[in-house]
Design a protein around this motif. Structure first.
Motif, PDB file in Angstrom:
ATOM      1  N   PHE B  69       0.791  -1.242   0.000  1.00 53.56           N
ATOM      2  CA  PHE B  69       0.000   0.000   0.000  1.00 53.56           C
ATOM      3  C   PHE B  69       0.818   1.285   0.000  1.00 53.56           C
ATOM      4  O   PHE B  69       0.339   2.302  -0.454  1.00 53.56           O
ATOM      5  CB  PHE B  69      -0.909   0.039   1.235  1.00 53.56           C
ATOM      6  CG  PHE B  69      -2.025  -0.968   1.222  1.00 53.56           C
ATOM      7  CD1 PHE B  69      -3.288  -0.604   0.769  1.00 53.56           C
ATOM      8  CD2 PHE B  69      -1.836  -2.263   1.652  1.00 53.56           C
ATOM      9  CE1 PHE B  69      -4.326  -1.523   0.760  1.00 53.56           C
ATOM     10  CE2 PHE B  69      -2.867  -3.192   1.641  1.00 53.56           C
ATOM     11  CZ  PHE B  69      -4.122  -2.824   1.185  1.00 53.56           C
ATOM     12  N   TYR B 237      -6.243   4.741   0.277  1.00 51.83           N
ATOM     13  CA  TYR B 237      -7.064   5.699   1.027  1.00 51.83           C
ATOM     14  C   TYR B 237      -6.944   5.550   2.544  1.00 51.83           C
ATOM     15  O   TYR B 237      -6.615   6.497   3.263  1.00 51.83           O
ATOM     16  CB  TYR B 237      -8.522   5.583   0.582  1.00 51.83           C
ATOM     17  CG  TYR B 237      -9.507   6.285   1.495  1.00 51.83           C
ATOM     18  CD1 TYR B 237      -9.483   7.669   1.629  1.00 51.83           C
ATOM     19  CD2 TYR B 237     -10.437   5.560   2.235  1.00 51.83           C
ATOM     20  CE1 TYR B 237     -10.380   8.313   2.475  1.00 51.83           C
ATOM     21  CE2 TYR B 237     -11.332   6.189   3.079  1.00 51.83           C
ATOM     22  CZ  TYR B 237     -11.301   7.568   3.203  1.00 51.83           C
ATOM     23  OH  TYR B 237     -12.171   8.196   4.054  1.00 51.83           O
ATOM     24  N   MET B 238      -7.186   4.335   3.046  1.00 49.06           N
ATOM     25  CA  MET B 238      -7.178   4.147   4.499  1.00 49.06           C
ATOM     26  C   MET B 238      -5.775   4.285   5.081  1.00 49.06           C
ATOM     27  O   MET B 238      -5.578   4.928   6.112  1.00 49.06           O
ATOM     28  CB  MET B 238      -7.744   2.764   4.851  1.00 49.06           C
ATOM     29  CG  MET B 238      -9.222   2.598   4.589  1.00 49.06           C
ATOM     30  SD  MET B 238     -10.261   3.636   5.643  1.00 49.06           S
ATOM     31  CE  MET B 238      -9.989   2.885   7.237  1.00 49.06           C
ATOM     32  N   GLN B 239      -4.815   3.675   4.402  1.00 52.72           N
ATOM     33  CA  GLN B 239      -3.442   3.706   4.905  1.00 52.72           C
ATOM     34  C   GLN B 239      -2.880   5.132   4.932  1.00 52.72           C
ATOM     35  O   GLN B 239      -2.123   5.488   5.814  1.00 52.72           O
ATOM     36  CB  GLN B 239      -2.551   2.814   4.031  1.00 52.72           C
ATOM     37  CG  GLN B 239      -2.832   1.331   4.171  1.00 52.72           C
ATOM     38  CD  GLN B 239      -2.056   0.700   5.326  1.00 52.72           C
ATOM     39  OE1 GLN B 239      -1.075   1.266   5.811  1.00 52.72           O
ATOM     40  NE2 GLN B 239      -2.495  -0.472   5.763  1.00 52.72           N
ATOM     41  N   TYR B 242      -5.267   7.345   7.609  1.00 52.61           N
ATOM     42  CA  TYR B 242      -5.087   6.962   9.021  1.00 52.61           C
ATOM     43  C   TYR B 242      -3.764   6.210   9.167  1.00 52.61           C
ATOM     44  O   TYR B 242      -3.759   4.985   9.305  1.00 52.61           O
ATOM     45  CB  TYR B 242      -6.242   6.074   9.483  1.00 52.61           C
ATOM     46  CG  TYR B 242      -7.619   6.658   9.248  1.00 52.61           C
ATOM     47  CD1 TYR B 242      -8.167   7.565  10.148  1.00 52.61           C
ATOM     48  CD2 TYR B 242      -8.367   6.292   8.125  1.00 52.61           C
ATOM     49  CE1 TYR B 242      -9.434   8.097   9.946  1.00 52.61           C
ATOM     50  CE2 TYR B 242      -9.630   6.829   7.909  1.00 52.61           C
ATOM     51  CZ  TYR B 242     -10.152   7.728   8.812  1.00 52.61           C
ATOM     52  OH  TYR B 242     -11.399   8.255   8.602  1.00 52.61           O
TER      53      TYR B 242
END
Lengths: 317, 247
Positions: B69, B237-239, B242
């Motif tokens: 990621f 997106y998430m990595q 956040y």
């Protein structure tokens, strides 16, 4: 003729009462057939529409492991849809008709999927609460009188309980995480709690199908009984997560041996069932777009199969 | 083992799996939806194997998710073919088939790699990819020989996608080094398998093999199409939003 029908119906009912399954080729009252087509297809449609809110998080899942489990879960739902449609087909309705009923908006599906899945924590809350609530109904349905439906439910239940554990595990990870993650988990619980309670349907006194459904063993417990069972089971799980259920009236009642809980917003329930949920329009639109975009593919597959058949007939002659 | 070579192997299934997973719930039939999701699941499983290996090789506590990621766009090594969009089902099938026709001989060679861990991953993956190839080649034939419309769509998709096949067999420095070490694949030996496969499937599907192929740019060297940025916006997106959290 009437006498004949009465006799058949009496035999049919005694078969159910003695715990035997009704199979596709057995005689059944027309109402039983129609009720089952309605219920099984609604259940199948719910699986298909249910793929959408979670499907929208697959590309954004936060880790490879989570991505794989979410993808597999959504795929399982597709598989459930497939064998429920097959169970409905045994009652004499075609896949094409079933599809048309869903896409035109005439058929209902579980209203819960008309709520949006806006954060990653929703993948936890949906698994934990929505699958949790669904299992309560489904476990009961493994003992329903219609054989093909009952057998489909046995398989579905195994997978659903796995999904519920996965959902709870997502919530557990979040609740042990950073402040941001804990807030995300609490927010998801706040949004999914009441819609999950609504999944059990209207209060018993307002449920139009309950009595007949119990006679045919489509239902073995009433909506309110199942809802209570769900609340009793879920409250300690929320406590373990350190999360607060968004209901100030929620309280253990030692006398009843159950949790008392607050009033459901039945106006919201009716609105969402009537197709005015936050995502009702989007869900059906997405479904229709996928179906319409696939029309030429389905035609091609059909045409190809026909050509192959002609070819093998020619070769044989 | 060369870290960059593992990324080359990991990024193709990662980006292709991403494209397939965009389709989950949106397929033309429930059956194809489930089949394409199966392929995506296999590919992501392969990604994990490569990324775990890469993370261990890198050391310093790197995780498989950091490898998958958390890189910049130019650090992704996937071929351009895999990042092409799901314009229609013919594109999905064409992209899948051309990749499978390359992936299958690639894994066959890697099964004999001197690097036993890589050989093990390849041997496990090849069983899955045989199924992918069967599925995609059958659909190329079905669409090629179905209706007038499906034939035209399949040919039109191949006319575009074909230009990305040149890159598949273009040897980068890392690939050359790994080939010479007996660890990586030898494209010279793979190519005839790919060509024979394509000739047979196109012939049976009644499709014309397009002219070329030429190289647009080279994804393997980190030069991508406009598509990859959008893919990464979702994938990361998430990595990115956040950072440093457990999920």
């Amino acid at each position: 003729m009437e006498l004949y029908n009465e006799k058949l119906e009496a035999e049919f009912q005694s078969k159910i009462d003695s715990g035997q399954n009704i199979e596709a080729k057995d005689w059944m009252p027309e109402k039983y057939r129609k009720t089952h087509i309605r219920q099984i297809s609604q259940h199948a449609h719910s699986e298909i529409i249910g793929m959408l809110p979670e499907g929208n998080w697959i590309t954004r899942a936060p880790s490879l492991k989570r991505k794989i489990t979410l993808l597999a879960k959504v795929q399982d739902e597709g598989g459930h849809g497939l064998y429920l449609y097959s169970a409905a087909e045994t009652l004499g309705i075609s896949r094409a008709e079933l599809n048309e009923q869903l896409n035109s908006g005439r058929a209902k599906y579980s209203s819960i999927f008309n709520y949006p899945a806006v954060t990653w924590a929703d993948m936890g809350a949906v698994g934990w609460l929505v699958d949790g609530a669904a299992i309560m109904n489904q476990v009961m349905l493994t003992r329903t009188s219609y054989g093909p439906y009952a057998r489909a439910m046995v398989r579905i239940c195994k997978e659903e309980s796995f999904h519920q554990r996965q959902g709870y595990e997502i919530m557990l990870t979040l609740s042990k995480g950073t402040e941001v993650q804990k807030r995300m988990a609490q927010d998801a619980l706040n949004r999914w709690w009441w819609p999950s309670l609504m999944m059990f349907g209207p209060r018993d006194e307002e449920s139009v199908h309950t009595e007949q459904a119990m006679k045919w063993k489509i239902k073995l417990k009433s909506n309110d009984e199942l809802r209570q069972q769900f609340v009793d089971q879920t409250v300690p799980q929320a406590e373990l997560l350190g999360l607060t259920i968004p209901d100030p009236k929620l309280k253990w009642n030692a006398e009843r041996g159950h949790y008392d809980f607050g009033d459901i917003d039945w106006e919201e329930f009716k609105r969402v069932v009537a197709g005015k949920g936050p995502c009702s329009y989007e869900r059906l639109k997405t479904r229709n777009e996928a179906w319409d975009k696939g029309a030429w593919v389905r035609e091609a597959a059909m045409a190809f199969a026909e050509k192959q058949q002609e070819k093998s007939l020619k070769e044989a002659s | 083992m060369n870290y960059q070579y593992l990324l080359l192997l990991a990024d193709n299934p990662l980006i292709l799996g991403h494209r397939l997973s965009e389709l989950c719930g949106h397929g033309p039939t429930l059956e194809t939806d489930i089949a394409l999701t199966n392929i995506a699941l296999d590919l992501f499983g392969q990604v994990r194997n490569y990324c775990q290996y890469a993370a261990e090789l890198h050391g310093e506590g790197k995780t498989e998710d950091q490898v998958a990621f958390l890189r910049y766009e130019h650090e992704y090594r996937n071929v351009l073919l895999t990042e092409q969009p799901n314009h229609d089902f013919a594109w999905v099938i064409g992209r899948q088939y051309l990749f499978d026709a390359y992936h299958l001989p690639l894994l066959t060679q890697l099964s004999d790699s001197k690097d036993s861990r890589l050989a093990g991953i390849a041997m496990k993956s090849i069983k899955e990819v045989r199924y992918h190839h069967r599925f995609s080649s059958e659909w190329v034939k079905r669409l090629g020989g179905g209706t007038e419309e499906s034939h035209q769509r399949m040919q039109a998709a191949m006319d575009q996608l074909w230009s990305y096949t040149g890159e598949l067999f273009l040897e980068t420095e890392d690939e050359k080094a790994m080939k010479e070490a007996g660890v990586g694949a030898d494209y010279g030996k793979m190519r005839p398998h790919f060509d024979a496969d394509v000739q047979q499937v196109f012939h049976e599907a009644g499709l014309v093999i397009p002219e070329g192929p030429w190289h647009r740019t080279i994804g393997k060297n980190g030069v991508h199409s406009e598509n990859l940025g959008y893919i990464l916006a979702d994938l990361q997106y998430m990595q990115r939003t956040y950072p440093n959290m457990e999920w």
